[in-house]
Design a protein around this motif. Sequence first.
Motif, PDB file in Angstrom:
ATOM      1  N   THR A   4       3.375  13.193  -0.035  1.00  0.00           N
ATOM      2  CA  THR A   4       2.730  12.616  -1.217  1.00  0.00           C
ATOM      3  C   THR A   4       1.535  11.796  -0.764  1.00  0.00           C
ATOM      4  OG1 THR A   4       4.834  12.479  -2.412  1.00  0.00           O
ATOM      5  CG2 THR A   4       3.078  11.032  -3.162  1.00  0.00           C
ATOM      6  N   PRO A   5       0.354  12.037  -1.360  1.00  0.00           N
ATOM      7  CA  PRO A   5       0.056  12.926  -2.487  1.00  0.00           C
ATOM      8  C   PRO A   5      -0.400  14.314  -2.035  1.00  0.00           C
ATOM      9  CG  PRO A   5      -1.841  11.547  -2.021  1.00  0.00           C
ATOM     10  CD  PRO A   5      -0.764  11.137  -1.043  1.00  0.00           C
ATOM     11  N   GLY A   6      -0.365  15.238  -2.995  1.00  0.00           N
ATOM     12  CA  GLY A   6      -1.067  16.505  -2.878  1.00  0.00           C
ATOM     13  C   GLY A   6      -0.295  17.678  -2.337  1.00  0.00           C
ATOM     14  N   LEU A   7       0.828  17.433  -1.642  1.00  0.00           N
ATOM     15  CA  LEU A   7       1.577  18.536  -1.040  1.00  0.00           C
ATOM     16  C   LEU A   7       3.045  18.510  -1.480  1.00  0.00           C
ATOM     17  CD1 LEU A   7       0.055  18.245   2.541  1.00  0.00           C
ATOM     18  CD2 LEU A   7      -0.485  20.005   0.860  1.00  0.00           C
ATOM     19  N   GLU A   8       3.255  18.056  -2.703  1.00  0.00           N
ATOM     20  CA  GLU A   8       4.620  17.873  -3.184  1.00  0.00           C
ATOM     21  C   GLU A   8       5.361  19.174  -3.429  1.00  0.00           C
ATOM     22  OE1 GLU A   8       2.335  14.188  -4.660  1.00  0.00           O
ATOM     23  OE2 GLU A   8       1.950  16.342  -4.464  1.00  0.00           O
ATOM     24  N   HIS A   9       4.672  20.305  -3.326  1.00  0.00           N
ATOM     25  CA  HIS A   9       5.394  21.573  -3.505  1.00  0.00           C
ATOM     26  C   HIS A   9       6.376  21.818  -2.358  1.00  0.00           C
ATOM     27  CE1 HIS A   9       2.100  22.765  -0.805  1.00  0.00           C
ATOM     28  NE2 HIS A   9       2.838  23.807  -0.457  1.00  0.00           N
ATOM     29  N   LYS A  10       6.170  21.138  -1.224  1.00  0.00           N
ATOM     30  CA  LYS A  10       7.066  21.362  -0.080  1.00  0.00           C
ATOM     31  C   LYS A  10       7.969  20.160   0.202  1.00  0.00           C
ATOM     32  CE  LYS A  10       3.281  21.990   2.481  1.00  0.00           C
ATOM     33  NZ  LYS A  10       2.634  22.671   3.599  1.00  0.00           N
ATOM     34  N   GLU A  11       7.590  18.973  -0.259  1.00  0.00           N
ATOM     35  CA  GLU A  11       8.410  17.774  -0.120  1.00  0.00           C
ATOM     36  C   GLU A  11       7.876  16.701  -1.056  1.00  0.00           C
ATOM     37  OE1 GLU A  11      11.227  16.675   0.327  1.00  0.00           O
ATOM     38  OE2 GLU A  11      11.484  16.559   2.517  1.00  0.00           O
TER      39      GLU A  11
END
Length: 518
Positions: free
Chosen positions: A86-93
Amino acid sequence: MDELRTRPDLVVTGGRVVTPAGVRPATVTVTGGRITAVLDAGGGGDRGGDGGGGGDGGLPPDVPRVRADGCYVLPGLIDSHVHFRTPGLEHKEDWAHGSRAAVAGGVTTVIDMPNTVPPTLAPEALVSKAELVAGTSLVDYRFHLGADPRRPALLARLDPAIATTAKVFMAGHHTAPTVVRDPIALEKIFAAAAIGGVRLLLHAEDESIFTLLDRWQGEPRSYLDYERRRPRSGGISAVARVLELVRRYGTEAHILHLSSAEEADLVTAARAAGLPVTFEVTGHHLSFTDADTRRLGARIRLSPAIRTQADQDRLWEALRAGEVACLGSDHAPHTVEEKTRPVPDAPPGLPGVQELAVAVWTGMRRRWPEEDPDLAVTRLAEHLSARPAEMFELPGKGRLEPGADADLVVFDPATPWMLSAHDVRSKCGWSAYEGWTMTGRVRTTIRGGQVAWDAERGVFGRPEGRWLSGAAAQDRPRAEAAVRDRPRTEIIARDSRHAETEAQDPSRGAGEREVTSA
């Protein structure tokens, strides 16, 4: 006296408690989020100003109890190297899942890395990140600032209430936002950090070595020779450069995920010579070898690469000898889809915050089966609690004693169990350790006096983790001492246009080509 101060909120009883004074059967009492007493089974022991009563038998019977029979009670673990995305890559964690994985592994405090989208390269970005995380985390947290080669002077005036550490990427990979390729830019960062009293954390690999190899043979297309194509020479060269800059400026430096025997020897020798340099070892470099990379492929593709059995043996030796400063997970989850891309495009990294303590414990018990378990568990607490709390200036953390934060782990040291995907709490949903038979398991994790994870019931607590802002606010005698009699800072005082030209251009190089997708 106020009832809240005389009556415990929680009692942890029946276990062998790991304290700075040793391991012993004891009862721990908690009031208002802090440890108030560590009471020996016979009624004596350490008391804080609020301690009352005798042993467990003298405590009110209706106080909530956590039973730790047959288990150790450790101070809450600290993982100083996580990527919660977080932020911006929440599709993986994200912090909800990442902190669940943490408490399931006995971790109650994490320090998060800056390579997000956008990256956290300025103090105001860390404040914004704290606002995003608030109300979602089961663990307490701090953040490492990202060292920006275009603005090194930020480190000279970094407010220690916001951050006391900065991450430097000396090599690029799929999520590295600012890779410091230029030696002059790197020197400016070291000079500025010395002035600001900032500890630098370094991904220390020499990218030019990898680039040279790739120009000769192309990027690796197979995991059969992955370690050879991302060799130890990259790390050795970078560590040597770091040690010279530490010698020159007195900057405190911490080498992350150190992977080879030669690097361990170099840093240990430098520290023996008085240089302020330390190193971290990850659970996966202790658990896997290059033979596993050939077998498991993308699942344990890492940067730096997993190395040989001889390297792994040296890292275990460093842990046993106390040369390792701390253990870290480098928890860096990616989705299954990302990890199964063609070899040049598959991002390095794996989830690890949940697996870290139990994987290291399992390794210690298998390598040194005759070792006294009390000695082994003390080592675990030293490298996952006490030392990181001291290194990263986390008051109240890392020690199980009266007055400390009531962060506790009930750890069953002997029960065997097999890790499966069903056990994984990370959002990515997979683990490199699937199918491993582990020794020992976290039974209960308590943060701030509240149960954050109850393994028996499979229940998590409330997401009330705190941003540990202001914990390190202090005057700066350390910074003054660090630069006394060292080369001064004219290197960062050159005009800004010249500095901008010399600093790394983020649009260059393969290291940034997928910053929004990895």
